[in-house]
Scaffold this motif. Structure first.
Motif, mmCIF file in Angstrom:
data_model
loop_
_atom_site.group_PDB
_atom_site.id
_atom_site.type_symbol
_atom_site.label_atom_id
_atom_site.label_comp_id
_atom_site.label_asym_id
_atom_site.label_seq_id
_atom_site.Cartn_x
_atom_site.Cartn_y
_atom_site.Cartn_z
ATOM 1 N N ARG A 60 -61.677 30.274 12.735
ATOM 2 C CA ARG A 60 -60.594 31.097 13.308
ATOM 3 C C ARG A 60 -61.037 32.544 13.526
ATOM 4 O O ARG A 60 -60.597 33.199 14.461
ATOM 5 C CB ARG A 60 -59.382 31.086 12.362
ATOM 6 N N LEU A 61 -61.878 33.038 12.614
ATOM 7 C CA LEU A 61 -62.299 34.437 12.708
ATOM 8 C C LEU A 61 -63.453 34.631 13.698
ATOM 9 O O LEU A 61 -63.749 35.746 14.092
ATOM 10 C CB LEU A 61 -62.764 34.931 11.326
ATOM 11 N N SER A 62 -64.080 33.550 14.087
ATOM 12 C CA SER A 62 -65.298 33.659 14.891
ATOM 13 C C SER A 62 -65.012 34.025 16.350
ATOM 14 O O SER A 62 -63.999 33.628 16.920
ATOM 15 C CB SER A 62 -66.043 32.323 14.853
ATOM 16 N N LYS A 63 -65.972 34.794 16.914
ATOM 17 C CA LYS A 63 -65.854 35.103 18.343
ATOM 18 C C LYS A 63 -66.441 33.957 19.168
ATOM 19 O O LYS A 63 -66.278 33.901 20.373
ATOM 20 C CB LYS A 63 -66.618 36.400 18.654
ATOM 21 N N LYS A 64 -67.201 33.071 18.506
ATOM 22 C CA LYS A 64 -67.805 31.935 19.216
ATOM 23 C C LYS A 64 -67.422 30.619 18.533
ATOM 24 O O LYS A 64 -68.290 29.922 17.971
ATOM 25 C CB LYS A 64 -69.333 32.072 19.237
ATOM 26 N N PRO A 65 -66.124 30.283 18.567
ATOM 27 C CA PRO A 65 -65.709 29.057 17.861
ATOM 28 C C PRO A 65 -66.317 27.794 18.468
ATOM 29 O O PRO A 65 -66.416 26.764 17.807
ATOM 30 C CB PRO A 65 -64.177 29.058 17.995
ATOM 31 N N GLU A 66 -66.750 27.883 19.740
ATOM 32 C CA GLU A 66 -67.337 26.709 20.385
ATOM 33 C C GLU A 66 -68.680 26.311 19.766
ATOM 34 O O GLU A 66 -69.147 25.190 19.936
ATOM 35 C CB GLU A 66 -67.487 26.937 21.904
ATOM 36 N N GLU A 67 -69.290 27.233 19.003
ATOM 37 C CA GLU A 67 -70.587 26.924 18.360
ATOM 38 C C GLU A 67 -70.426 26.063 17.108
ATOM 39 O O GLU A 67 -71.403 25.505 16.611
ATOM 40 C CB GLU A 67 -71.293 28.234 17.959
ATOM 41 N N PHE A 68 -69.182 26.006 16.613
ATOM 42 C CA PHE A 68 -68.956 25.267 15.357
ATOM 43 C C PHE A 68 -69.229 23.780 15.563
ATOM 44 O O PHE A 68 -68.766 23.172 16.524
ATOM 45 C CB PHE A 68 -67.532 25.492 14.835
ATOM 46 N N ASP A 71 -77.403 38.192 11.937
ATOM 47 C CA ASP A 71 -76.766 37.092 11.181
ATOM 48 C C ASP A 71 -75.829 37.655 10.111
ATOM 49 O O ASP A 71 -74.732 37.151 9.912
ATOM 50 C CB ASP A 71 -77.835 36.223 10.500
ATOM 51 N N TRP A 72 -76.310 38.700 9.429
ATOM 52 C CA TRP A 72 -75.469 39.297 8.384
ATOM 53 C C TRP A 72 -74.161 39.804 8.977
ATOM 54 O O TRP A 72 -73.102 39.650 8.368
ATOM 55 C CB TRP A 72 -76.207 40.461 7.690
ATOM 56 N N ARG A 73 -74.240 40.416 10.147
ATOM 57 C CA ARG A 73 -73.007 40.924 10.779
ATOM 58 C C ARG A 73 -72.049 39.776 11.074
ATOM 59 O O ARG A 73 -70.851 39.888 10.877
ATOM 60 C CB ARG A 73 -73.360 41.669 12.081
ATOM 61 N N ARG A 74 -72.606 38.657 11.526
ATOM 62 C CA ARG A 74 -71.738 37.502 11.847
ATOM 63 C C ARG A 74 -71.182 36.853 10.587
ATOM 64 O O ARG A 74 -70.129 36.237 10.597
ATOM 65 C CB ARG A 74 -72.545 36.463 12.642
ATOM 66 N N VAL A 97 -73.845 29.775 12.377
ATOM 67 C CA VAL A 97 -74.170 30.538 11.161
ATOM 68 C C VAL A 97 -72.892 30.804 10.369
ATOM 69 O O VAL A 97 -72.856 30.669 9.135
ATOM 70 C CB VAL A 97 -74.839 31.882 11.582
ATOM 71 N N GLU A 98 -71.827 31.159 11.087
ATOM 72 C CA GLU A 98 -70.552 31.455 10.412
ATOM 73 C C GLU A 98 -69.987 30.209 9.708
ATOM 74 O O GLU A 98 -69.400 30.318 8.630
ATOM 75 C CB GLU A 98 -69.522 31.948 11.429
#
Lengths: 163, 497
Positions: free
Chosen positions: B285-293, B246-249, B298-299
């Motif tokens: 925008r920075l996320s590798k998994k924008p579909e999770e928003f 989580d911290w990495r994300r 977590v991001e």
């Protein structure tokens, strides 16, 4: 006539009236115009002039909205509209009681009691004493009052929801 | 070095520390109540600080401010009812996580992101406010008049859907601030023959009436229920803690949110909500998994929370450097300075350095306390979000009434608060933002004092406003701010938001 009675329009017209009251009655009496730098009245007059213009703009825009709403209501009057209007009127009256009068009784009463406490404790104003002694008893009373009153509000709310 | 010494000595004082602890805790509790914002939390705490020394009082209130903004996310995550407007961006992802049994994880992410964003913006505040004040020391009445006019453009960004209603609110604030003795001639103005008005209308009773009291009336209209939401229990231990993964994300969203929030905080009128929304957007925008928003990212929580909390420290930069409030919370903090006879602005760094540096120390320690409180007392604070309104509203009302009375131990202030309660309620009903009244009220003395002094010094020659180079630069900035506000407002209307 009733369909032009809109709260926001009344408010805008009230603001215009208030500006008139300030310009023609209050400012001549309660704005000092001597003994300073000659600018004493300039800022108040400027602000009220600005407020007058804004109120006029607000009133005109609201009047246009009300007229268009009235036009739409005239174009398609139906039983549903009339029922809706009656329900709105009932809701308005209910809201006034619900959000205005009842809490005022409860809160004014408790505030009076609270302020009596303040007067009693005028000489002891340390915040911790305040919290412990001045606040807790009125809190308890307020809980009681509010529980009784708010339970009634719930009943009222259910009543209007069922209309 | 001397700065550090002053900050440490202020915060090492156990009395200051106790009040800071109380402030942070009270802020979290009040912020966690759906409908009560961070500004209301400060408005309700101010009356308890009248008898305190200035440093303790300001530390307590800034602690409440920070706690209030974090508290807003508790209700957002657990009951999907943002405690503060700034927590709106946290609602979707935070509550989605809670529905997956990860409510405690979401709260911890929000807590860490808030504390990191806050600390970053506090460091920027500490590094830059004194520099800004040094520049502002060269300003005279002309420059301050122009700054006050530019600050009035705040109204446009706070006006919401109707600029006219926002401007009407600001004009009412300006008008109310005129009541009392004329600042130059000392003659009574708009007192209507009553001696009660000679001292003017107090900022504190006005704030109390406009914010918490009016909010009570507004909330009375809603059905009286406690917020009861069933949330599933955590399935694994990782559902309750922030893991290394989580911290990495979270790293990038927190960094982006902190920078964006700080920039937003420096610009007057933007506010924590915009910081949160832009922080959330940047995280997506920075996320590798924008579909999770929107489904429990977590991001998303980290970006929004760091964005809204980073606004709070940076907001104090224009407040301390120029004496101009950045948003409605800063207006209340100006009131807190004023009740202790302090005037925020460039001179405060030379006249009351112990207050400013004590405040800096308090800000940093408040962030640490936020983490400690958050981790230890999350279960307690979460209960606040579900307390029925039948208990919350009378508590708020009684605290507010008491605060209004306590301002000067005067019934007059209680009536002032009641009057502004009705004004605030009416403004809410017609969709006019209440904060614009406060902006007008705070800015009038700055505007009037400096405007009249400038005209007096120049012997009535108005061209003085266009003679100094700094003044002309500031006019240009003010004009640009007005244009930007109008363009932004029109764009905002066109987008239908």
């Amino acid at each position: 006539m009733r369909r032009f009675m809109d709260f926001q329009l009344c408010l805008a017209l009230g603001l215009l009236g208030f500006c008139g009251f300030l310009f023609f009655w209050a400012f001549p009496r309660y704005i000092p115009t001597r003994g300073g730098d000659g600018l004493e009245a300039m800022l108040p007059n400027g602000v009220v002039a600005f407020l007058t213009v804004l109120s006029a703009v607000y009133a005109v825009s609201r009047l246009r909205t009300v007229l268009s709403m009235a036009g739409a209501a005239r174009a398609a009057p139906s039983d549903d509209d009339r029922r809706q209007r009656r329900r709105s009127a009932a809701f308005l009256i209910g809201s006034l009681v619900y959000a205005g009068l009842l809490p005022v009784f409860g809160y004014v009463l408790s505030s009076v009691l609270l302020i009596s406490w303040f007067l009693f404790l005028m000489n002891e104003r340390h915040p911790l004493v305040f919290l412990l002694v001045a606040v807790l008893p009125p809190f308890a009373l307020n809980f009681l009052l509010a529980r009784v009153l708010l339970v009634r509000f719930t009943a009222l709310d259910n009543f209007f929801a069922g209309l | 070095m001397e700065v550090l010494q002053l900050a440490v000595s202020a915060i090492a004082d156990p009395v200051n520390l106790i009040y800071l602890v109380i402030g942070v805790a009270a802020g979290i509790v009040l912020g966690a109540i759906p409908g009560l914002s961070a500004s209301m939390a400060i408005a309700m705490i101010i009356p308890f600080t009248f008898m305190l020394p200035p440093v303790a009082s300001l530390i307590m209130m800034t602690g409440a401010y920070k706690g209030g903004i974090f508290g807003g996310s508790i209700a957002a995550i657990l009951v999907k009812a943002p405690g503060t407007a700034a927590a709106v961006a946290t609602v979707e992802d935070g509550h989605a996580l809670a529905r997956q049994g990860k409510g405690r994880k979401a709260l911890k992410i929000s807590l860490f992101a808030s504390a990191i964003g806050d600390t970053f913006s506090d460091i920027i505040l500490i590094l830059s406010a004194a520099q800004l004040a040094r520049i502002a020391l060269q300003f005279g009445p002309v420059e301050f008049t122009v700054i006050a006019i530019a600050a009035l453009t705040l109204v446009a960004s706070l006006s919401g859907k109707s600029l006219v209603k926002g401007l009407i609110g600001a004009s009412i604030g300006l008008l109310v601030a005129m009541i009392g003795l004329d600042p130059i001639s000392g003659l009574p103005r708009l007192t209507f023959g009553s001696s009660d008005f000679y001292g003017g209308i107090g900022l504190i009773p006005m704030l109390i009436g406009l914010l918490p009291m009016a909010e009570v009336l507004i909330r009375l209209e809603q059905p009286v229920t406690g917020s009861k939401v069933f949330l599933p229990p955590p399935r694994t231990r990782d559902d309750t803690r922030v893991t290394a993964g989580d911290w990495r994300r979270m790293r990038k969203p927190i960094a982006a949110g902190s920078v964006i929030g700080t920039i937003i905080g420096i610009i007057p009128g933007m506010g924590p909500l915009l910081g949160a929304l832009l922080g959330y957007d940047a995280a997506k925008r920075l996320s590798k998994k924008p579909e999770e928003f929107g489904k429990g990212s977590v991001e998303g929580v980290a970006g929004a929370e760091s964005g809204n909390n980073a606004v709070s420290g940076a907001n104090l930069i224009p407040l301390l450097g120029l004496g101009i409030p950045g948003d409605s919370e800063a207006v209340i903090l100006i009131g807190a300075f004023m009740i202790h006879g302090l005037t925020p602005g460039p001179l405060i760094f030379t006249e009351n350095p112990e207050v400013v540096y004590g405040l800096y120390g308090g800000l940093i320690v408040a962030n640490m306390l936020l983490v400690v409180f958050g981790l230890l007392l999350i279960p307690v604070f979460t209960r606040v979000s579900t307390v029925p309104t039948s208990i919350i509203l009378p508590v708020v009302m009684i605290l507010a009434t008491m605060g209004a009375y306590n301002f000067q131990q005067s019934f007059f202030d209680v009536w002032v608060a009641f009057a502004f309660c009705l004004i605030g309620y009416t403004m809410h009903k017609v969709g006019a933002p209440r904060s614009t009244v406060m902006i007008g009220f705070i800015l009038l003395p700055i505007l009037e004092d400096n405007f009249r002094r400038a005209v007096l010094i120049s012997g009535g020659d108005w061209s003085v406003f266009f003679e100094s180079t700094i003044g002309n630069v500031l006019w240009f900035i003010a004009l640009a701010a007005v244009c930007a506000s109008i363009i932004g407002y029109r764009r905002h209307l066109r987008s239908g938001q």
